[in-house]
Scaffold this active site. Sequence first.
Site, PDB file in Angstrom:
ATOM      1  N   GLU A   1       0.785  -1.230   0.000  1.00  0.00           N
ATOM      2  CA  GLU A   1       0.000   0.000   0.000  1.00  0.00           C
ATOM      3  C   GLU A   1       0.823   1.290   0.000  1.00  0.00           C
ATOM      4  OE1 GLU A   1      -3.290   0.126  -0.206  1.00  0.00           O
ATOM      5  OE2 GLU A   1      -3.594  -2.035  -0.149  1.00  0.00           O
TER       6      GLU A   1
ATOM      7  N   SER B   1     -48.590 -33.193  37.273  1.00  0.00           N
ATOM      8  CA  SER B   1     -48.220 -33.890  38.504  1.00  0.00           C
ATOM      9  C   SER B   1     -46.912 -33.424  39.120  1.00  0.00           C
ATOM     10  CB  SER B   1     -48.140 -35.401  38.238  1.00  0.00           C
ATOM     11  OG  SER B   1     -49.418 -35.898  37.903  1.00  0.00           O
TER      12      SER B   1
END
EC number: 2.4.99.28
Length: 791
Positions: free
Chosen positions: A87, A457
């Site tokens: 770059e 239950s």
Amino acid sequence: MYKSLFFCLKILALLFLIGCGIVAYIIYYYSRDLPDYRQLARYYPPSVTRIYSRDGKLMEEYAFERRVFIPINSIPTSLKESFIAAEDKNFYNHQGVDLFGIVRAAFLNISNFLHHRRMEGASTITQQVVKNFLLTNEVSFQRKIKEAILSYMISRVFTKDQILELYLNQTFFGRGAYGVATAAQNYFNKSVEELTIAESAFIAALPKAPSELNPEKNYARVKARRDYVIMRMLEDGYITSDAAKEAVDSPITLRKRDQDETVTADYYAEQVRDEVIKMLGSKDEFYTSGLTIITSLDAKMQKFAEESLRKGLRDFDRKRGFRKAIATISLDNWQEELKKLPTTPSLLEYKIAVVLEVTDTQAEIGFASGAKSKIPISEMKWAKSELKSAKKLLTKGDVIVVEPVKDYYALRQIPEVNGAIMVMNPNTGQVLTSVGGYDFFASKFDRVTQALRQPGSLSKTFVYLAALENGVKPNQIFNDGPIEISQGPGMPSWRPKNYEGKFLGPITMRTGLEKSRNLVTVRVATAVGLTKIVDIIKRFGINDNPQKVYSMVLGSIETTLERITNAYGIIANGGKRIKPHFVELIKDRNGKVIYRRDDRECTTCNVSDNDLDNAILEIPAENIYMVTDAASDYQITSLLTGVVDRGTAYSAKKLGKVIGGKTGTSNDSKDTWFIGFTPKIVVGSYVGYDTPRTLGRRATGSSVVLPIFIDFMSNAYKDEPPLPFKVPDSVKLQAVDRATGQITPSGSVMEAFKINNILIIEDDSEIIDNNHNNDVFDYVPTEKDQSQEIY
């Protein structure tokens, strides 16, 4: 001649001064409204928040931008050099703008234009930082001037390392990755320190066109770009020719995370996400703060829990038979027709196929890819009782769900029923696993924490515990016979029934719970009173405001799987209050602990991500609060182990562990449950339709949900020794005849009695046969409340 030369020099000087003036004016003009570049000194980039299991496996990542910030001194030299070569060759020599680079690029681009080659830019790393942080992507002369001015200013204030740190952490690299650390993880499953020269060059090549440089789609182009970066590194003297050749010759091999590094727990992760967002008070902060969240999740248990739940739901669904094909299509262009069909949710490992031919013994099927296979009739038998021919089940053009089995396929269908499973450590409250449904991506509704259902239950346990707390002994005889409860003036009497409509006559309270006898439960409730039962339901956190009505004792209240599992966890740990928690601790992006699940100093929080289990803390002794007394708790635990040893959960006895548990089935079998526990874990599981309807006449907690528990324990708990529950000092064990409840020298069951009433039980032969109760209740049962067939 000299006059002419002098005149020319004056003209040139004048032009130079005019040019300088113009440049100065341009700089002045465009410098007036520049953004404040000093804000870069306070750079806190949005970072990914990660959720881990207790054993260090990555569960989920959350971010608006998937980034992990990494300081410049942690980035290897070879990676930095890759970017500088790719770059900005003169990065360390210019003041933000590379004038020589601009001139070089201008001349080079003339040649590139004439020879139809790619044009080169002269934008420096500093200029890219300005563009990424301070300016827009607008293409204009004005923006380029501002970019150059800001780049120069930044270079005078920030060091080169600071600028490079900003660039390497902010840049987008494709695949949702921001910053080099996330790019290294995404593409190569490595940290930046582990990258090779070739891999570093690959990452440095990406910013030019991150979305297009995909080696899976355009390998040649990506390799050419990577090799270009490698050769630039060679030219700039960063690597040797041998290293460059080795790097160029190496293929681009992308790697995903290994499966043993991650865990799938979508419902659990979503619960953690919601909890932490509420804790922080901000969704944005959660998604941008780069938090490390360590949870209580046990990755191995989570896997077994998901598998057991899905298997249980599929097995139940298949017992109901094959519903029908999901669609019917023309076979003229069946591949294209298959592709046009809407996506079928919850396929998971299943596939969609179309029936091409059917014989008596098999069906030929085709897939959207064009592949073909077969389903033998043996893999369809579940779909229809006494199936003799595949033609009786399938026809050409039927679109069906199939599962690969060896070199053929099996007929399958997506379950309509759903369910959940949750596993806790009863001693700490840690949620070890939580699976809120069959498939998170088909339904994010969490049936562990969000679904309010009737526990059936499961409520009986707390009716019996209320009796034990109030001095009723476990060998007390109750009549399992018809009972009639007055509902008040002008209302019909309530006549509850047992599940199968039969009566056992006088039986012990133990047998009443082990066999889940409705009529015994109602008699226990009338003996102790509804007020005490309402209190215990609130105390254990099952329901905060239960209606004071007799059908409540058979499970007509509503609760969640999380609440009822926690209530049984309290029983499992000896009666101590616990609260389910998913999050153990949270660290910020700098590794500082900002939350832990209790208030003690955390001496083991600074652990590596591979040693997170060391951060798990036990409950401080000073924080213990008893929800029930230790003696009553052990008594109910003893009764619940009898449910597994002799009662409705008998099939779990084959696990060979000391297990307490209770089955649950609500009225009309709309909700089915089983909760089982040992001294170390409590497992809650539930099955039912999201829109409540009956699961079938014979569907019970024993037949539908208990197999899920057994399958889970067979895998997740198989290596654990059969630990007994600790007997408190306030309890004495006595041999009792299980049928009569009388003490015997060598009885059929060891019964637990409280020390303060052990001496008065030898002649206890009273049978409680109450048919009414004077306890005042504030709600009159209705037809809807008459839970007559609870099991």
